[in-house]
Design an enzyme around this catalytic site. Structure first.
Site, mmCIF file in Angstrom:
data_model
loop_
_atom_site.group_PDB
_atom_site.id
_atom_site.type_symbol
_atom_site.label_atom_id
_atom_site.label_comp_id
_atom_site.label_asym_id
_atom_site.label_seq_id
_atom_site.Cartn_x
_atom_site.Cartn_y
_atom_site.Cartn_z
ATOM 1 N N LYS A 42 -20.188 -16.646 -10.368
ATOM 2 C CA LYS A 42 -20.483 -17.344 -9.178
ATOM 3 C C LYS A 42 -21.627 -16.763 -8.267
ATOM 4 O O LYS A 42 -22.394 -17.682 -7.910
ATOM 5 C CB LYS A 42 -19.254 -17.029 -8.344
ATOM 6 C CG LYS A 42 -17.952 -17.844 -9.228
ATOM 7 C CD LYS A 42 -16.841 -17.950 -8.077
ATOM 8 C CE LYS A 42 -15.620 -18.650 -8.931
ATOM 9 N NZ LYS A 42 -14.523 -19.040 -7.969
ATOM 10 N N ASP A 77 -14.930 -22.995 -3.055
ATOM 11 C CA ASP A 77 -13.731 -21.986 -3.141
ATOM 12 C C ASP A 77 -13.274 -21.758 -1.742
ATOM 13 O O ASP A 77 -11.863 -21.672 -1.503
ATOM 14 C CB ASP A 77 -14.163 -20.691 -3.727
ATOM 15 C CG ASP A 77 -14.182 -20.748 -5.185
ATOM 16 O OD1 ASP A 77 -13.564 -21.500 -5.843
ATOM 17 O OD2 ASP A 77 -14.985 -19.677 -5.845
#
Length: 310
Positions: free
Chosen positions: A88, A124
Site C-alpha cells: 500500500k 481503507d
C-alpha cells in the site's frame, strides 16, 4: 476460465494467460500473499448485479515486481486494481496522480486507470469508519484508540483516519518504533488543527511490551489490529486475553471464516470484538464506485462475502 490466482509471469504474458476469457478481466487485487482475498467474490457479484461485462481476479505480485506490475496496468487492459499487504505504501509513488485524501494518508489501496494515466486512492480509512459504526454503534471521534502494527500501509491509513476523525487519543504500537516518526508528525499536525479534547498527549508511540500495553489498555476504548498476525491458523493472538478488559472493543482488520486468535482472546476477556469483513465490504464498495462511477450494490456484495464465509 478465470484462474483463482495469477502470477507475475502470467501478468507479463497477460494476453496469452487470459486468451478466450469472456467477459474479460478488467479488475484485480494485487498482494503478497493474495490467495486469501475475498475481494473477487464481492466485486464479481457487484459486476454481475450491475450488468457490467467484466471480471475481477487476484494477482500475486512480490514487492520487487510491483513497479513493473503497476506499469503494465493500462497496457494489459485493466480498469482498476485494489492494493493490499504489503504494497500500500510502496504503490503510492508509482501512480501519476494521487487523491488528496490518499496523499494525506501516505498510502493507496485503489488504483483507477484513466487512459494511460493511473490515479491512486485510499478507501481503507472511510471503510473503517463505516465498519466501526456498523459493528459497535460508535464513531471514531469519541474513542481512545490503540493501533497494533501502525508501521505498515494499513496501519498508517487507519491511524491517519483516526486523527482525521478527531479521536480523543491515539496510541501507536509497532515493533520498530523508528518507523513511526513521520506518522506521529503527520497525525499530530491534524490534531493541532482541531480543538483539544481533554488533557494529555493526543498521539503516543509505545513499545510492544506486555507490561507497557497492560498499562496503556487501561486508558483505551478500541484496539485495532493492523498486523498480519492472524492470517494463519497457527498465529497466536498479538496480545493475550490477560491484559484485555471487558469494557474494550477489539477490531481485527484480518477477516477469516473462523474467529482469529485475537478475537478469541477478546471472548475470553469478555470484550466485544469484530473482524475486518465489513471494512473489506465498505472499502471495496468505495473502490467499485471510483472505477464504475455508479453506486455500489452493497447488498449483493455483502451477500457474496457472507456466502463465501459459509
Amino acid at each position: 476460465m478465470v484462474k483463482e490466482v495469477y502470477s507475475s509471469s502470467d501478468w507479463c504474458a497477460w494476453s496469452e494467460s487470459t486468451a478466450g476469457i469472456d467477459p474479460p478481466i478488467r479488475f484485480a487485487v494485487i498482494g503478497d500473499p493474495v490467495e486469501h482475498s475475498a475481494s473477487p467474490a464481492m466485486h464479481n457479484a457487484a459486476l454481475d448485479k450491475c450488468g457490467i461485462a467484466a471480471r475481477y481476479t487476484r494477482l500475486h505480485i512480490h514487492p520487487a515486481e510491483l513497479p513493473e506490475a503497476v506499469k503494465r496496468l493500462a497496457s494489459n487492459g485493466l480498469s482498476g486494481v485494489n492494493i493490499t499487504i504489503p504494497h500500500k505504501a510502496a504503490a503510492l509513488p508509482l501512480v501519476d496522480r494521487v487523491d488528496p485524501h490518499a496523499a494525506r494518508i501516505g498510502a493507496i489501496n485503489t488504483i483507477a486507470v484513466e487512459g494511460n494515466g493511473l490515479l491512486g486512492y485510499n478507501t481503507d480509512g472511510p471503510g473503517l469508519v463505516r465498519a466501526i459504526r456498523a459493528e459497535f454503534g460508535v464513531d471514531l471521534r469519541d474513542l481512545r484508540i490503540m493501533i497494533l502494527g501502525a508501521g505498515g500501509g494499513a496501519g498508517r491509513a487507519v491511524a491517519m483516519q483516526c486523527a482525521i476523525e478527531n479521536c480523543e487519543r491515539l496510541v501507536l504500537v509497532n515493533r520498530t518504533a523508528e518507523k513511526l516518526t513521520e506518522l506521529v508528525s503527520a497525525a499530530s499536525l491534524i490534531f493541532q488543527s482541531t480543538r483539544l479534547i481533554g488533557p494529555g498527549q493526543r498521539v503516543e508511540v509505545v513499545p510492544w511490551d506486555l507490561e507497557v500495553l497492560r498499562f496503556q489498555l487501561q486508558q483505551i476504548d478500541l484496539v485495532i489490529n493492523c498486523t498480519p498476525i492472524g492470517m494463519k491458523r497457527s498465529d497466536p493472538s498479538p496480545i493475550p486475553a490477560s491484559i484485555l478488559d471487558p469494557s474494550l472493543m477489539v477490531y481485527d482488520t484480518i477477516y477469516t471464516s473462523e474467529r482469529t486468535r485475537l478475537m478469541q482472546a477478546a471472548d475470553e476477556a469478555g470484550a466485544r470484538s469484530a473482524n475486518g469483513l465489513w471494512m473489506l465490504l465498505y472499502q471495496g464498495a468505495l473502490a467499485f464506485e471510483i472505477w464504475n462511477t455508479r453506486e455500489a450494490p452493497i447488498d449483493a456484495m455483502r451477500a457474496a462475502l457472507l456466502a463465501r464465509r459459509g
